[in-house]
Design a protein around this motif. Structure first.
Motif, PDB file in Angstrom:
ATOM      1  N   PRO A   9      38.039  34.353  37.797  1.00  0.00           N
ATOM      2  CA  PRO A   9      38.785  34.924  38.929  1.00  0.00           C
ATOM      3  C   PRO A   9      37.894  35.901  39.701  1.00  0.00           C
ATOM      4  O   PRO A   9      37.242  36.755  39.104  1.00  0.00           O
ATOM      5  N   LEU A  10      37.881  35.790  41.012  1.00  0.00           N
ATOM      6  CA  LEU A  10      37.053  36.653  41.851  1.00  0.00           C
ATOM      7  C   LEU A  10      37.899  37.261  42.956  1.00  0.00           C
ATOM      8  O   LEU A  10      38.760  36.577  43.534  1.00  0.00           O
ATOM      9  N   ASP A  11      37.672  38.535  43.234  1.00  0.00           N
ATOM     10  CA  ASP A  11      38.434  39.199  44.291  1.00  0.00           C
ATOM     11  C   ASP A  11      37.584  39.496  45.522  1.00  0.00           C
ATOM     12  O   ASP A  11      37.990  40.225  46.410  1.00  0.00           O
ATOM     13  N   GLY A  12      36.382  38.925  45.549  1.00  0.00           N
ATOM     14  CA  GLY A  12      35.508  39.126  46.696  1.00  0.00           C
ATOM     15  C   GLY A  12      34.578  40.308  46.570  1.00  0.00           C
ATOM     16  O   GLY A  12      33.748  40.546  47.447  1.00  0.00           O
ATOM     17  N   SER A  13      34.678  41.058  45.488  1.00  0.00           N
ATOM     18  CA  SER A  13      33.839  42.244  45.306  1.00  0.00           C
ATOM     19  C   SER A  13      32.575  41.902  44.528  1.00  0.00           C
ATOM     20  O   SER A  13      32.554  40.964  43.722  1.00  0.00           O
ATOM     21  N   SER A  14      31.524  42.675  44.753  1.00  0.00           N
ATOM     22  CA  SER A  14      30.281  42.488  44.003  1.00  0.00           C
ATOM     23  C   SER A  14      30.490  42.828  42.532  1.00  0.00           C
ATOM     24  O   SER A  14      29.796  42.301  41.662  1.00  0.00           O
ATOM     25  N   VAL A  15      31.460  43.711  42.266  1.00  0.00           N
ATOM     26  CA  VAL A  15      31.765  44.081  40.876  1.00  0.00           C
ATOM     27  C   VAL A  15      32.263  42.866  40.104  1.00  0.00           C
ATOM     28  O   VAL A  15      31.800  42.575  38.992  1.00  0.00           O
ATOM     29  N   ALA A  16      33.204  42.133  40.681  1.00  0.00           N
ATOM     30  CA  ALA A  16      33.749  40.945  40.017  1.00  0.00           C
ATOM     31  C   ALA A  16      32.683  39.878  39.821  1.00  0.00           C
ATOM     32  O   ALA A  16      32.713  39.119  38.846  1.00  0.00           O
ATOM     33  N   ALA A 110      36.061  44.159  33.826  1.00  0.00           N
ATOM     34  CA  ALA A 110      37.171  45.025  33.425  1.00  0.00           C
ATOM     35  C   ALA A 110      37.998  45.479  34.618  1.00  0.00           C
ATOM     36  O   ALA A 110      39.190  45.743  34.496  1.00  0.00           O
ATOM     37  N   TYR A 111      37.373  45.588  35.763  1.00  0.00           N
ATOM     38  CA  TYR A 111      38.088  45.944  36.983  1.00  0.00           C
ATOM     39  C   TYR A 111      37.320  45.362  38.163  1.00  0.00           C
ATOM     40  O   TYR A 111      36.143  44.998  38.044  1.00  0.00           O
ATOM     41  N   GLY A 112      38.000  45.234  39.301  1.00  0.00           N
ATOM     42  CA  GLY A 112      37.389  44.629  40.469  1.00  0.00           C
ATOM     43  C   GLY A 112      37.208  45.614  41.593  1.00  0.00           C
ATOM     44  O   GLY A 112      36.803  46.758  41.393  1.00  0.00           O
ATOM     45  N   LYS A 113      37.574  45.184  42.795  1.00  0.00           N
ATOM     46  CA  LYS A 113      37.335  46.029  43.960  1.00  0.00           C
ATOM     47  C   LYS A 113      38.212  47.274  43.983  1.00  0.00           C
ATOM     48  O   LYS A 113      37.964  48.209  44.740  1.00  0.00           O
ATOM     49  N   GLY A 114      39.237  47.304  43.110  1.00  0.00           N
ATOM     50  CA  GLY A 114      40.062  48.508  43.020  1.00  0.00           C
ATOM     51  C   GLY A 114      39.296  49.670  42.409  1.00  0.00           C
ATOM     52  O   GLY A 114      39.685  50.825  42.558  1.00  0.00           O
ATOM     53  N   GLY A 115      38.189  49.350  41.714  1.00  0.00           N
ATOM     54  CA  GLY A 115      37.339  50.392  41.160  1.00  0.00           C
ATOM     55  C   GLY A 115      37.842  50.970  39.848  1.00  0.00           C
ATOM     56  O   GLY A 115      38.873  50.564  39.315  1.00  0.00           O
ATOM     57  N   ILE A 116      37.071  51.924  39.334  1.00  0.00           N
ATOM     58  CA  ILE A 116      37.413  52.567  38.065  1.00  0.00           C
ATOM     59  C   ILE A 116      38.616  53.475  38.249  1.00  0.00           C
ATOM     60  O   ILE A 116      38.752  54.160  39.255  1.00  0.00           O
ATOM     61  N   SER A 117      39.491  53.463  37.264  1.00  0.00           N
ATOM     62  CA  SER A 117      40.641  54.357  37.277  1.00  0.00           C
ATOM     63  C   SER A 117      40.713  55.049  35.926  1.00  0.00           C
ATOM     64  O   SER A 117      39.818  54.909  35.093  1.00  0.00           O
ATOM     65  N   ARG A 118      41.786  55.764  35.698  1.00  0.00           N
ATOM     66  CA  ARG A 118      41.925  56.445  34.399  1.00  0.00           C
ATOM     67  C   ARG A 118      42.278  55.456  33.295  1.00  0.00           C
ATOM     68  O   ARG A 118      42.283  55.807  32.114  1.00  0.00           O
ATOM     69  N   PHE A 119      42.584  54.218  33.684  1.00  0.00           N
ATOM     70  CA  PHE A 119      42.896  53.195  32.700  1.00  0.00           C
ATOM     71  C   PHE A 119      41.633  52.411  32.366  1.00  0.00           C
ATOM     72  O   PHE A 119      40.689  52.356  33.144  1.00  0.00           O
TER      73      PHE A 119
END
Length: 327
Positions: A9-16, A110-119
């Protein structure tokens, strides 16, 4: 063959996109196909009150082109690729796609374009863990991805606990890596029993605990030696035996000490059995390990298909599956 259909699954971000190298590596070793999927939110599933139809169509075309470029890159590795753009809530569409395409493994960050969170994980990843019921590989963004010329992981830590779940998992990982220049490191952590109380434990209680741990250590030593011999078939296999109070922390620490490229675990352990999505130890390792973690789900249909015995070399605890009516 362990995995036949791998979902990325890809969300369009370089992270994914950092998960692509790992998906390619596994697909090469399994001869599997890769499915690239992007879920485009509609107005009903977006935070925006309305979405311009023209902008939405342009965005969809851009996403299709984006996935096609990635598909071309993966196809150059002689891997079959399917591209799909869907509409709706990401987690729901991913789970639905898994059913339709008979996905065996989901690989994502572990996370995508939403970035790091407290979770520890993004909301989509967490929902997919709970709902897909598939094996998955979780990759921590920022960790150096394997080289595109690399054919296999060099060192893999396999966490076993003596349960049939972990034995099946170890057999599958060994089968997947057959013929590759890889070292498998079997790890079993012997837990030191907790004795919570207000006062220190007595000398007799301490001796009892030490005897309990020593008995488990001896049994584990013999077990790991037998298991290593079972798995050694053109693959280098070694093992580590660790005594610790915190099993998850010990798994992560040993992975770092051994400089492994991948941690492989069963989703289930002795405590959780097969009734939960995953056990507490697996969940904790996933949350804290900077090293990619491959989590295998031994779903009933897999056990019934007899795949655990197809390779012929793995004969550990076959009676477990026959006793449970699964082969």
């Amino acid at each position: 063959m362990l995995f036949k259909q791998i979902l990325l699954p890809l969300d369009g971000s370089s992270v994914a996109e950092e998960a692509i190298g790992h998906a390619v590596l596994v697909a090469r070793n399994c001869g599997a196909a890769i499915h690239l999927l992007h879920v485009q939110r509609t107005a009903a599933h977006s935070d925006e009150h309305s979405i311009d139809p023209v902008h939405w169509r342009l965005r969809r075309a851009e996403l299709q082109s984006y996935l096609n470029r990635l598909a071309e890159f993966i196809s150059d590795k002689e891997i079959s690729v399917t591209v799909s753009v869907r509409e709706g809530r990401p987690a729901e569409q991913i789970v639905e796609y898994c059913e339709e395409a008979e996905i065996d493994l989901i690989v994502f960050t572990a996370y995508g374009k939403g970035g790091i969170s407290r979770f520890h994980f993004g909301s989509t990843a967490q929902k997919v863990f709970s709902g897909a019921g598939r094996s998955f590989m979780i990759v921590r963004p920022g960790v150096t991805a394997p080289s595109q010329d690399q054919l296999a992981y060099g060192r893999i830590l396999i966490s076993v606990d003596g349960s049939p779940h972990s034995e099946w998992m170890a057999c599958q990982v060994a089968a997947m890596m057959r013929g590759q220049p890889v070292e498998l490191i079997l790890l079993q952590v012997i837990a030191v029993p907790e004795m919570p109380r207000r006062m220190p434990i007595t000398r007799e209680e301490h001796a009892t605990r030490e005897k309990f741990v020593e008995n488990n250590r001896r049994a584990a030593q013999s077990y790991l030696d037998e298991m290593a011999q079972q798995l050694e078939n053109g693959i280098k296999v070694s093992f580590r035996l660790v005594i610790a109070e915190n099993m998850a922390d010990s798994i992560c620490a040993t992975a770092a000490e051994e400089a492994v490229d991948l941690i492989a675990m069963s989703a289930h352990d002795w405590q959780s059995g097969g009734q939960r999505v995953m056990g507490n130890i697996c969940q904790t390792v996933m949350c804290h390990s900077p090293i990619p973690v491959l989590v295998l789900q031994d779903r009933p249909e897999i056990r019934q298909s007899g795949e655990a015995e197809d390779e012929g070399f793995c004969r550990i605890r076959q009676e477990f599956y026959s006793e449970n009516g699964a082969g």
